[in-house]
Design a protein around this motif. Structure first.
Motif, PDB file in Angstrom:
ATOM      1  N   PRO A 182       0.812  -1.225   0.000  1.00  0.00           N
ATOM      2  CA  PRO A 182       0.000   0.000   0.000  1.00  0.00           C
ATOM      3  C   PRO A 182       0.846   1.276   0.000  1.00  0.00           C
ATOM      4  O   PRO A 182       1.817   1.392   0.758  1.00  0.00           O
ATOM      5  CB  PRO A 182      -0.819  -0.106   1.290  1.00  0.00           C
ATOM      6  CG  PRO A 182      -0.846  -1.574   1.598  1.00  0.00           C
ATOM      7  CD  PRO A 182       0.494  -2.080   1.156  1.00  0.00           C
ATOM      8  N   MET A 250      -5.693   3.377  -2.806  1.00  0.00           N
ATOM      9  CA  MET A 250      -5.871   2.872  -1.445  1.00  0.00           C
ATOM     10  C   MET A 250      -6.951   3.663  -0.713  1.00  0.00           C
ATOM     11  O   MET A 250      -7.770   3.090   0.015  1.00  0.00           O
ATOM     12  CB  MET A 250      -4.556   2.931  -0.667  1.00  0.00           C
ATOM     13  CG  MET A 250      -3.569   1.826  -0.977  1.00  0.00           C
ATOM     14  SD  MET A 250      -4.215   0.142  -0.682  1.00  0.00           S
ATOM     15  CE  MET A 250      -4.721   0.230   1.028  1.00  0.00           C
ATOM     16  N   TYR A 254     -10.282   1.968   0.797  1.00  0.00           N
ATOM     17  CA  TYR A 254     -10.589   2.113   2.216  1.00  0.00           C
ATOM     18  C   TYR A 254     -11.956   2.749   2.421  1.00  0.00           C
ATOM     19  O   TYR A 254     -12.720   2.349   3.307  1.00  0.00           O
ATOM     20  CB  TYR A 254      -9.496   2.946   2.897  1.00  0.00           C
ATOM     21  CG  TYR A 254      -9.569   2.918   4.401  1.00  0.00           C
ATOM     22  CD1 TYR A 254     -10.279   3.882   5.096  1.00  0.00           C
ATOM     23  CD2 TYR A 254      -8.929   1.923   5.130  1.00  0.00           C
ATOM     24  CE1 TYR A 254     -10.357   3.862   6.486  1.00  0.00           C
ATOM     25  CE2 TYR A 254      -8.986   1.901   6.508  1.00  0.00           C
ATOM     26  CZ  TYR A 254      -9.707   2.864   7.185  1.00  0.00           C
ATOM     27  OH  TYR A 254      -9.781   2.834   8.547  1.00  0.00           O
ATOM     28  N   TRP A 300      -5.470   3.097   6.523  1.00  0.00           N
ATOM     29  CA  TRP A 300      -4.500   2.195   5.888  1.00  0.00           C
ATOM     30  C   TRP A 300      -3.058   2.708   5.981  1.00  0.00           C
ATOM     31  O   TRP A 300      -2.117   1.913   6.013  1.00  0.00           O
ATOM     32  CB  TRP A 300      -4.878   1.951   4.435  1.00  0.00           C
ATOM     33  CG  TRP A 300      -4.716   3.146   3.526  1.00  0.00           C
ATOM     34  CD1 TRP A 300      -5.670   4.070   3.215  1.00  0.00           C
ATOM     35  CD2 TRP A 300      -3.534   3.545   2.823  1.00  0.00           C
ATOM     36  NE1 TRP A 300      -5.162   5.024   2.361  1.00  0.00           N
ATOM     37  CE2 TRP A 300      -3.843   4.717   2.095  1.00  0.00           C
ATOM     38  CE3 TRP A 300      -2.243   3.022   2.726  1.00  0.00           C
ATOM     39  CZ2 TRP A 300      -2.920   5.383   1.295  1.00  0.00           C
ATOM     40  CZ3 TRP A 300      -1.310   3.683   1.928  1.00  0.00           C
ATOM     41  CH2 TRP A 300      -1.653   4.856   1.221  1.00  0.00           C
ATOM     42  N   ASN A 301      -2.854   4.020   6.017  1.00  0.00           N
ATOM     43  CA  ASN A 301      -1.479   4.542   6.071  1.00  0.00           C
ATOM     44  C   ASN A 301      -1.124   5.131   7.429  1.00  0.00           C
ATOM     45  O   ASN A 301      -0.171   5.894   7.556  1.00  0.00           O
ATOM     46  CB  ASN A 301      -1.261   5.587   4.975  1.00  0.00           C
ATOM     47  CG  ASN A 301      -2.183   6.786   5.117  1.00  0.00           C
ATOM     48  OD1 ASN A 301      -3.091   6.787   5.947  1.00  0.00           O
ATOM     49  ND2 ASN A 301      -1.952   7.810   4.296  1.00  0.00           N
TER      50      ASN A 301
END
Length: 362
Positions: A182, A250, A254, A300-301
């Motif tokens: 990702p 991403m 998400y 996600w990050n």
């Protein structure tokens, strides 16, 4: 010590039982008896369905333990029944919780006194763990019930019953598949080795300083997403084919604007009407791309890691496995068990993502 382990035949519980037996403790396990599970010589098994109070009362009747390690309490009713049945009958009750309870934070590492997440983002599993701990803390404060909560983070190692984590990664690498990462791969994560965690549970038994307290339990190393892939590839002995998923894609995955499901990517999901359970399933499907803790809580990050200083200070425990060592040992177990050849995974969603990325860059 005379120790009762609730569960005891799968992954964390299995590792704990073998660690306790190795160190000479008198061990009994209590479970439904549906998982055969190889037990060390001398370990007794009680059969009971803990969702049936009468069954559990009968199984535990007339017995006392120096310590009860509860690996299978998921609902507040589980903790309430155990505290009722064990009051005055155990010197220590250890409840296995999870770091999924914590709210997202940009202050790292997340320590035990950080806020938990009781919002609508939290799933049933996480909320159940929070409510179990709430009850046990009240029992300690009001009745002196000697309970300790241990919050496990993602666990790595042999006999993992969640193959979509490290086992999927090892198979992906060994079979020469591209590895999706990702964003730019710099998000930081953390895992703990199952044997380290079993040793920690053994070491905290019978220590009054731990009563009424919560302890994070995970590894001592942090690594980036790309570092995770590189370490796994190194122990497998291959050069990974890395494919980085663009951050905008991403974000869309998400948020549900592009959704994984049914072996394809379905676009334009209305996230305003998306059911909570559907959102959870969608986000946890993203975990198959790369191991990620609690995607329903942490974006996600967002880097996520946990402090383990309290356990070090109160118990004297230290992780023995570095991340690379954990990966090496787990890959060796997979090969010895033939899982590198036998395991099969559905990579259709990854293939669709790879095609989409290729089209976007073409």
């Amino acid at each position: 010590m005379r120790v009762l382990v609730m569960g005891g035949t799968q992954f964390n519980g299995r590792a704990l039982v073998w660690e306790l037996a190795r160190c000479g403790h008198d061990v009994t396990v209590c479970n439904r008896g549906r998982t055969p599970g190889e037990l060390p010589p001398g370990v007794r098994r009680l059969v009971a369905d803990r969702t049936d109070p009468a069954s559990l009362r009968a199984a535990l009747a007339g017995q006392d333990w120096d310590c009860v390690q509860d690996m299978t309490a998921y609902r507040e009713s589980d903790a309430k029944l155990m505290s009722e049945l064990l009051r005055g009958r155990t010197g220590h009750y250890v409840f296995a919780s999870s770091t999924v309870i914590y709210a997202a934070s940009d202050l790292l590492p997340i320590a035990e006194d950080f806020p938990v997440d009781r919002s609508e983002r939290q799933n049933e599993y996480g909320l159940g763990k929070i409510l179990c701990e709430d009850h046990l803390v009240r029992e300690w404060r009001e009745r002196g019930f000697p309970a300790t909560t241990v919050a496990f983070s993602m666990v790595f190692g042999p006999h993992n019953i969640l193959p979509d984590r490290e086992q999927r990664m090892f198979v992906r690498l060994a079979r020469g598949r591209p590895v999706l990462i990702p964003g730019d791969g710099t998000t930081v994560g953390q895992v703990g080795h199952v044997d380290d965690q079993a040793r920690a549970l053994r070491m905290l038994m019978g220590k009054p300083v731990t009563f009424g307290r919560r302890y994070n339990l995970t590894g001592g190393d942090y690594f980036t997403d790309e570092g995770y892939v590189d370490a796994c590839a190194e122990v497998v002995g291959v050069k990974p084919q890395k494919v980085f998923i663009p951050a905008p894609l991403m974000d869309d995955l998400y948020a549900g604007r592009v959704q994984l499901g049914g072996g394809a990517l379905r676009a334009h999901i209305d996230i305003r009407t998306e059911r909570r359970d559907d959102r959870g399933a969608r986000l946890f499907a993203l975990q198959r791309i790369l191991q990620r803790l609690a995607p329903h809580i942490h974006h996600w990050n967002r880097s996520v890691c946990f402090g383990i200083e309290r356990l070090k200070e109160d118990v004297g425990w230290r992780p023995e496995y570095c991340f690379r060592g954990a990966a090496m040992q787990t890959w060796r177990w997979m090969r010895d068990a033939g899982l590198d050849q036998r395991l099969e995974f559905d990579f259709e969603v990854e293939d669709e993502l790879l095609r989409r990325i290729e089209r976007g860059s073409g």
